[in-house]
Design a protein around this motif. Sequence first.
Motif, PDB file in Angstrom:
ATOM      1  N   THR A 293       0.840  -1.190   0.000  1.00 42.32           N
ATOM      2  CA  THR A 293       0.000   0.000   0.000  1.00 42.32           C
ATOM      3  C   THR A 293       0.877   1.242   0.000  1.00 42.32           C
ATOM      4  O   THR A 293       0.606   2.213  -0.710  1.00 42.32           O
ATOM      5  CB  THR A 293      -0.926  -0.001   1.238  1.00 42.32           C
ATOM      6  N   LYS A 294       1.932   1.205   0.794  1.00 41.75           N
ATOM      7  CA  LYS A 294       2.860   2.326   0.860  1.00 41.75           C
ATOM      8  C   LYS A 294       3.541   2.543  -0.494  1.00 41.75           C
ATOM      9  O   LYS A 294       3.753   3.675  -0.924  1.00 41.75           O
ATOM     10  CB  LYS A 294       3.895   2.063   1.948  1.00 41.75           C
ATOM     11  N   GLU A 295       3.878   1.473  -1.186  1.00 46.81           N
ATOM     12  CA  GLU A 295       4.502   1.564  -2.506  1.00 46.81           C
ATOM     13  C   GLU A 295       3.563   2.198  -3.531  1.00 46.81           C
ATOM     14  O   GLU A 295       4.016   2.862  -4.463  1.00 46.81           O
ATOM     15  CB  GLU A 295       4.910   0.173  -3.007  1.00 46.81           C
ATOM     16  N   ILE A 296       2.295   1.999  -3.367  1.00 47.24           N
ATOM     17  CA  ILE A 296       1.318   2.563  -4.312  1.00 47.24           C
ATOM     18  C   ILE A 296       0.967   4.000  -3.948  1.00 47.24           C
ATOM     19  O   ILE A 296       0.898   4.875  -4.790  1.00 47.24           O
ATOM     20  CB  ILE A 296       0.046   1.677  -4.348  1.00 47.24           C
ATOM     21  N   VAL A 297       0.767   4.266  -2.680  1.00 51.28           N
ATOM     22  CA  VAL A 297       0.300   5.572  -2.221  1.00 51.28           C
ATOM     23  C   VAL A 297       1.398   6.627  -2.274  1.00 51.28           C
ATOM     24  O   VAL A 297       1.149   7.769  -2.672  1.00 51.28           O
ATOM     25  CB  VAL A 297      -0.295   5.454  -0.793  1.00 51.28           C
ATOM     26  N   MET A 298       2.609   6.314  -1.877  1.00 53.82           N
ATOM     27  CA  MET A 298       3.687   7.302  -1.818  1.00 53.82           C
ATOM     28  C   MET A 298       3.972   7.972  -3.165  1.00 53.82           C
ATOM     29  O   MET A 298       4.076   9.206  -3.223  1.00 53.82           O
ATOM     30  CB  MET A 298       4.969   6.677  -1.253  1.00 53.82           C
ATOM     31  N   PRO A 299       4.109   7.249  -4.258  1.00 57.37           N
ATOM     32  CA  PRO A 299       4.344   7.918  -5.544  1.00 57.37           C
ATOM     33  C   PRO A 299       3.176   8.842  -5.933  1.00 57.37           C
ATOM     34  O   PRO A 299       3.396   9.915  -6.493  1.00 57.37           O
ATOM     35  CB  PRO A 299       4.488   6.776  -6.547  1.00 57.37           C
ATOM     36  N   VAL A 300       1.959   8.450  -5.608  1.00 57.28           N
ATOM     37  CA  VAL A 300       0.789   9.274  -5.926  1.00 57.28           C
ATOM     38  C   VAL A 300       0.835  10.565  -5.113  1.00 57.28           C
ATOM     39  O   VAL A 300       0.595  11.662  -5.631  1.00 57.28           O
ATOM     40  CB  VAL A 300      -0.521   8.489  -5.661  1.00 57.28           C
ATOM     41  N   VAL A 301       1.160  10.477  -3.849  1.00 64.38           N
ATOM     42  CA  VAL A 301       1.245  11.651  -2.984  1.00 64.38           C
ATOM     43  C   VAL A 301       2.374  12.566  -3.450  1.00 64.38           C
ATOM     44  O   VAL A 301       2.203  13.786  -3.558  1.00 64.38           O
ATOM     45  CB  VAL A 301       1.435  11.229  -1.502  1.00 64.38           C
ATOM     46  N   VAL A 302       3.537  12.002  -3.736  1.00 68.08           N
ATOM     47  CA  VAL A 302       4.672  12.805  -4.202  1.00 68.08           C
ATOM     48  C   VAL A 302       4.329  13.492  -5.527  1.00 68.08           C
ATOM     49  O   VAL A 302       4.589  14.690  -5.699  1.00 68.08           O
ATOM     50  CB  VAL A 302       5.948  11.933  -4.326  1.00 68.08           C
ATOM     51  N   LEU A 303       3.748  12.767  -6.447  1.00 72.80           N
ATOM     52  CA  LEU A 303       3.365  13.346  -7.736  1.00 72.80           C
ATOM     53  C   LEU A 303       2.326  14.445  -7.548  1.00 72.80           C
ATOM     54  O   LEU A 303       2.392  15.500  -8.180  1.00 72.80           O
ATOM     55  CB  LEU A 303       2.831  12.260  -8.675  1.00 72.80           C
ATOM     56  N   GLY A 304       1.383  14.230  -6.662  1.00 71.60           N
ATOM     57  CA  GLY A 304       0.372  15.241  -6.359  1.00 71.60           C
ATOM     58  C   GLY A 304       1.006  16.504  -5.793  1.00 71.60           C
ATOM     59  O   GLY A 304       0.635  17.620  -6.170  1.00 71.60           O
ATOM     60  N   LEU A 305       1.961  16.358  -4.887  1.00 72.29           N
ATOM     61  CA  LEU A 305       2.652  17.516  -4.314  1.00 72.29           C
ATOM     62  C   LEU A 305       3.470  18.263  -5.366  1.00 72.29           C
ATOM     63  O   LEU A 305       3.486  19.495  -5.398  1.00 72.29           O
ATOM     64  CB  LEU A 305       3.546  17.087  -3.153  1.00 72.29           C
ATOM     65  N   VAL A 306       4.159  17.521  -6.224  1.00 74.29           N
ATOM     66  CA  VAL A 306       4.936  18.149  -7.300  1.00 74.29           C
ATOM     67  C   VAL A 306       4.002  18.949  -8.212  1.00 74.29           C
ATOM     68  O   VAL A 306       4.296  20.101  -8.565  1.00 74.29           O
ATOM     69  CB  VAL A 306       5.741  17.093  -8.090  1.00 74.29           C
ATOM     70  N   CYS A 307       2.874  18.379  -8.573  1.00 73.71           N
ATOM     71  CA  CYS A 307       1.907  19.079  -9.426  1.00 73.71           C
ATOM     72  C   CYS A 307       1.378  20.336  -8.737  1.00 73.71           C
ATOM     73  O   CYS A 307       1.244  21.387  -9.366  1.00 73.71           O
ATOM     74  CB  CYS A 307       0.745  18.158  -9.795  1.00 73.71           C
ATOM     75  N   LEU A 308       1.089  20.245  -7.463  1.00 76.58           N
ATOM     76  CA  LEU A 308       0.596  21.389  -6.695  1.00 76.58           C
ATOM     77  C   LEU A 308       1.639  22.511  -6.649  1.00 76.58           C
ATOM     78  O   LEU A 308       1.323  23.684  -6.848  1.00 76.58           O
ATOM     79  CB  LEU A 308       0.217  20.950  -5.275  1.00 76.58           C
ATOM     80  N   ILE A 309       2.883  22.147  -6.410  1.00 81.33           N
ATOM     81  CA  ILE A 309       3.958  23.140  -6.339  1.00 81.33           C
ATOM     82  C   ILE A 309       4.173  23.800  -7.700  1.00 81.33           C
ATOM     83  O   ILE A 309       4.271  25.027  -7.802  1.00 81.33           O
ATOM     84  CB  ILE A 309       5.261  22.497  -5.803  1.00 81.33           C
ATOM     85  N   VAL A 310       4.226  23.001  -8.761  1.00 83.83           N
ATOM     86  CA  VAL A 310       4.446  23.546 -10.106  1.00 83.83           C
ATOM     87  C   VAL A 310       3.277  24.448 -10.510  1.00 83.83           C
ATOM     88  O   VAL A 310       3.483  25.550 -11.046  1.00 83.83           O
ATOM     89  CB  VAL A 310       4.658  22.410 -11.127  1.00 83.83           C
ATOM     90  N   THR A 311       2.070  24.040 -10.228  1.00 82.88           N
ATOM     91  CA  THR A 311       0.893  24.847 -10.554  1.00 82.88           C
ATOM     92  C   THR A 311       0.921  26.166  -9.792  1.00 82.88           C
ATOM     93  O   THR A 311       0.627  27.226 -10.340  1.00 82.88           O
ATOM     94  CB  THR A 311      -0.397  24.071 -10.236  1.00 82.88           C
ATOM     95  N   SER A 312       1.285  26.106  -8.540  1.00 84.55           N
ATOM     96  CA  SER A 312       1.377  27.335  -7.730  1.00 84.55           C
ATOM     97  C   SER A 312       2.436  28.277  -8.285  1.00 84.55           C
ATOM     98  O   SER A 312       2.217  29.494  -8.371  1.00 84.55           O
ATOM     99  CB  SER A 312       1.705  26.995  -6.275  1.00 84.55           C
ATOM    100  N   LEU A 313       3.586  27.737  -8.660  1.00 87.05           N
ATOM    101  CA  LEU A 313       4.643  28.571  -9.233  1.00 87.05           C
ATOM    102  C   LEU A 313       4.215  29.203 -10.557  1.00 87.05           C
ATOM    103  O   LEU A 313       4.510  30.374 -10.815  1.00 87.05           O
ATOM    104  CB  LEU A 313       5.928  27.755  -9.420  1.00 87.05           C
ATOM    105  N   LEU A 314       3.513  28.441 -11.378  1.00 87.67           N
ATOM    106  CA  LEU A 314       3.006  28.990 -12.637  1.00 87.67           C
ATOM    107  C   LEU A 314       1.983  30.089 -12.385  1.00 87.67           C
ATOM    108  O   LEU A 314       1.973  31.116 -13.074  1.00 87.67           O
ATOM    109  CB  LEU A 314       2.392  27.890 -13.498  1.00 87.67           C
ATOM    110  N   ALA A 315       1.122  29.902 -11.400  1.00 88.07           N
ATOM    111  CA  ALA A 315       0.112  30.921 -11.074  1.00 88.07           C
ATOM    112  C   ALA A 315       0.783  32.206 -10.593  1.00 88.07           C
ATOM    113  O   ALA A 315       0.386  33.313 -10.980  1.00 88.07           O
ATOM    114  CB  ALA A 315      -0.852  30.390 -10.022  1.00 88.07           C
TER     115      ALA A 315
END
Length: 188
Positions: free
Chosen positions: A4-26
């Motif tokens: 479960t950790k192997e599946i959830v961690m990449p999703v959380v990390v990818l979600g955070l990266v997307c959030l940070i990049v979107t915020s920087l673009l905004a």
Amino acid sequence: MSKTKEIVMPVVVLGLVCLIVTSLLAVTNYFTAPIIAQAAVEKANESRRVVLPEGDSFTQVVYEGMAMSELGISEIYQADNGAGYAVTAVTSGYGGDISVMFGIDNEGAIVGVEVLEHGETQGLGDRIATVDFKGQFIGKSGSLNLVKGSASGENDIVALTGATISSTAMTNAANCALEAVNLVKGAQ
């Protein structure tokens, strides 16, 4: 549990990266949007000064009568010093829409022409943007006529050989711009 950790961690990390990049673009957009808008206004005003050299600054004309878009007019600006009008017309050419700006003085004569965008055939229709072809419009007023061969009247525009559709589009655009200025002047 580790699966479960192997599946959830990449999703959380990818979600955070997307959030940070979107915020920087905004944030970047927030700071650069006004600069880009101002540059666009300056570029448009420079084009207006090219077609109407005597104009200093320009104010957009709001016409309450017939919709200018029905004439193929996308915008009309009046020179603040009274030198005339800068009119942008859009017509259909052979390769798509042709956007052209005309400078028209207060006597109703064309004093400048600038092809802003076109998709005409290279080597044929794209000759509408040449100094020789555009120069035919300078000093003309009233209803312009497209002719093949040589001009016989004062309002004749000689069509480009092999590019009659493009030549017709430019002549139609000029006639629409002249008509729009007459409508605006009549309403003032």
